[in-house]
Scaffold this motif. Sequence first.
Motif, mmCIF file in Angstrom:
data_model
loop_
_atom_site.group_PDB
_atom_site.id
_atom_site.type_symbol
_atom_site.label_atom_id
_atom_site.label_comp_id
_atom_site.label_asym_id
_atom_site.label_seq_id
_atom_site.Cartn_x
_atom_site.Cartn_y
_atom_site.Cartn_z
ATOM 1 N N LYS A 34 0.763 -1.160 0.084
ATOM 2 C CA LYS A 34 -0.004 0.042 0.020
ATOM 3 C C LYS A 34 0.776 1.197 0.040
ATOM 4 O O LYS A 34 0.264 2.360 -0.321
ATOM 5 C CB LYS A 34 -0.940 0.086 1.146
ATOM 6 C CG LYS A 34 -2.080 -1.084 1.281
ATOM 7 C CD LYS A 34 -2.835 -1.062 2.383
ATOM 8 C CE LYS A 34 -3.853 -2.211 2.447
ATOM 9 N NZ LYS A 34 -4.598 -2.227 3.741
ATOM 10 N N ASP A 35 2.036 1.149 0.228
ATOM 11 C CA ASP A 35 2.963 2.359 0.439
ATOM 12 C C ASP A 35 3.722 2.544 -0.920
ATOM 13 O O ASP A 35 4.349 3.610 -0.803
ATOM 14 C CB ASP A 35 4.094 2.057 1.593
ATOM 15 C CG ASP A 35 4.619 3.138 1.793
ATOM 16 O OD1 ASP A 35 3.898 4.275 2.073
ATOM 17 O OD2 ASP A 35 5.985 3.396 2.156
ATOM 18 N N PHE A 36 3.465 1.836 -2.046
ATOM 19 C CA PHE A 36 3.888 2.129 -3.322
ATOM 20 C C PHE A 36 3.497 3.371 -3.865
ATOM 21 O O PHE A 36 2.252 3.949 -3.792
ATOM 22 C CB PHE A 36 3.322 1.110 -4.319
ATOM 23 C CG PHE A 36 3.994 1.420 -5.685
ATOM 24 C CD1 PHE A 36 5.200 1.162 -5.922
ATOM 25 C CD2 PHE A 36 3.188 1.800 -6.954
ATOM 26 C CE1 PHE A 36 5.977 1.317 -7.155
ATOM 27 C CE2 PHE A 36 3.855 2.132 -8.056
ATOM 28 C CZ PHE A 36 4.811 1.710 -8.208
ATOM 29 N N ASN A 37 4.502 4.379 -4.164
ATOM 30 C CA ASN A 37 4.045 5.796 -4.614
ATOM 31 C C ASN A 37 5.160 6.185 -5.792
ATOM 32 O O ASN A 37 6.498 6.465 -5.460
ATOM 33 C CB ASN A 37 4.251 6.543 -3.178
ATOM 34 C CG ASN A 37 3.756 7.973 -3.517
ATOM 35 O OD1 ASN A 37 3.977 8.658 -4.673
ATOM 36 N ND2 ASN A 37 2.855 8.428 -2.761
ATOM 37 N N VAL A 38 4.761 6.404 -6.886
ATOM 38 C CA VAL A 38 5.575 6.850 -7.975
ATOM 39 C C VAL A 38 6.076 8.271 -7.790
ATOM 40 O O VAL A 38 7.198 8.513 -7.911
ATOM 41 C CB VAL A 38 4.976 6.577 -9.443
ATOM 42 C CG1 VAL A 38 5.727 7.340 -10.385
ATOM 43 C CG2 VAL A 38 4.315 5.135 -9.805
ATOM 44 N N ARG A 39 5.169 9.093 -7.234
ATOM 45 C CA ARG A 39 5.476 10.434 -7.082
ATOM 46 C C ARG A 39 6.850 10.625 -6.134
ATOM 47 O O ARG A 39 7.565 11.285 -6.144
ATOM 48 C CB ARG A 39 4.407 11.446 -6.660
ATOM 49 C CG ARG A 39 3.292 11.243 -7.512
ATOM 50 C CD ARG A 39 3.259 12.206 -8.745
ATOM 51 N NE ARG A 39 3.988 11.574 -9.763
ATOM 52 C CZ ARG A 39 3.716 10.636 -10.632
ATOM 53 N NH1 ARG A 39 2.521 10.116 -10.473
ATOM 54 N NH2 ARG A 39 4.421 10.074 -11.522
ATOM 55 N N ARG A 40 6.474 9.581 -4.984
ATOM 56 C CA ARG A 40 7.732 9.635 -4.096
ATOM 57 C C ARG A 40 9.204 9.223 -4.607
ATOM 58 O O ARG A 40 10.129 9.633 -4.544
ATOM 59 C CB ARG A 40 7.379 8.779 -2.666
ATOM 60 C CG ARG A 40 8.314 8.728 -1.606
ATOM 61 C CD ARG A 40 8.134 7.809 -0.640
ATOM 62 N NE ARG A 40 6.808 8.058 0.009
ATOM 63 C CZ ARG A 40 5.955 7.001 0.088
ATOM 64 N NH1 ARG A 40 6.202 5.744 -0.235
ATOM 65 N NH2 ARG A 40 4.834 7.306 0.791
ATOM 66 N N ILE A 41 9.038 7.984 -5.517
ATOM 67 C CA ILE A 41 10.253 7.401 -6.254
ATOM 68 C C ILE A 41 10.865 8.758 -7.060
ATOM 69 O O ILE A 41 12.096 8.846 -7.186
ATOM 70 C CB ILE A 41 9.946 6.614 -7.040
ATOM 71 C CG1 ILE A 41 9.293 5.491 -6.230
ATOM 72 C CG2 ILE A 41 10.997 5.974 -7.987
ATOM 73 C CD1 ILE A 41 8.915 4.085 -7.054
#
Length: 370
Positions: free
Chosen positions: A131-138
Amino acid sequence: MTKQDMTMLQVYGWNEQWSLLAEQMPQQEKALVPARITAQFSKQYRIITQEGEQSAIVTGKYEYEAASKSDFPAVGDWVMVEPLQGESRAVIHKLLPRKSAVTRKEAGSVPDEQIIAANMDTVFIINALNKDFNVRRIERYLIAVWESGAAPVVLLTKADLCESPEAYVAEVEAVAPGVPVHAVSSLMDQGKEQLQAYLVQGKTVAITGTSGAGKSTLLNWLSGQEVQRVQGIREEDARGRHTTTHRELFVLPSGAIMVDTPGMRELQLWDSEEGFEATFADIATLAQQCRFHDCRHETEAGCAVQEALQDGTLDAKRYANYKKTERELAHIARKEKVSTRRQNKSSGKSSRKSDRDRKGTYQQLLYDDE
């Protein structure tokens, strides 16, 4: 060269380039020897010298002359130290020019730079496939790593929790052109072979990402033993607890040197213009195709950026993150400028060179010797 044939410093990454830099540093009256920072605990350091592990602090002169926190040594730095006779302690006199450094803005109202890790060849950006997958954070981490001078690699951990990790790999590759992206699972022992090309003897690899992404688990997996304690995550939001509480450097069985760092809830960027441009190079390329050179990419005729948004070539969320980050970096630059002006006015001294200058010094010293 086998590990048995290597000196203690070579095991931790010392080579001819670092030896050259040490020789070109200003001479001291005292006999100084090279050492690498392997762990940091506030103002206390653990270092490795040719004689083995020691504790260390900076000299009073060093602390007095340091204009900002980024002037102090960080994990991964090479320093020149004076061993204390008959003790397993040393004092740090000099910092060798950094060839790379991942930095962030330190929390607080006064803008200051914090060094996360120094002198890395590669940085693993970790994001779990939960659930913590986040492209913007990458994207945000990519900015910091590109700015550092090290090479970014994205690792999507906990691939066993995902039915189609390939789809997530493709999603990240779309926003990180040219950056290697790998899906791995330490639980299932999958993907380790993909990482061997980065885990080369004498090379330094840092791990960064949010808490719960699996950084310490990854380190234990690659080490073949439990060198860092791990904790579970909260099931309701897949967020982790801070397992790693300080930055520390480890030597892997392959001979690679790995830096584990504490998880970050939020990465606050610092002076990241080059990293920003590298991360969003596709948008910069589109902007060059606009009819007007001063196009603001809003309602202007012939705007290639707006055309790409309308036909779906450019993802709207990626562009929104681009604009948000652009405003953030501009705000940081303004605050830093005001802060520097105030410091210079009150102290009558200019601030010391930034790490970008140090990276230039590192390259120039090597160039001068050729």
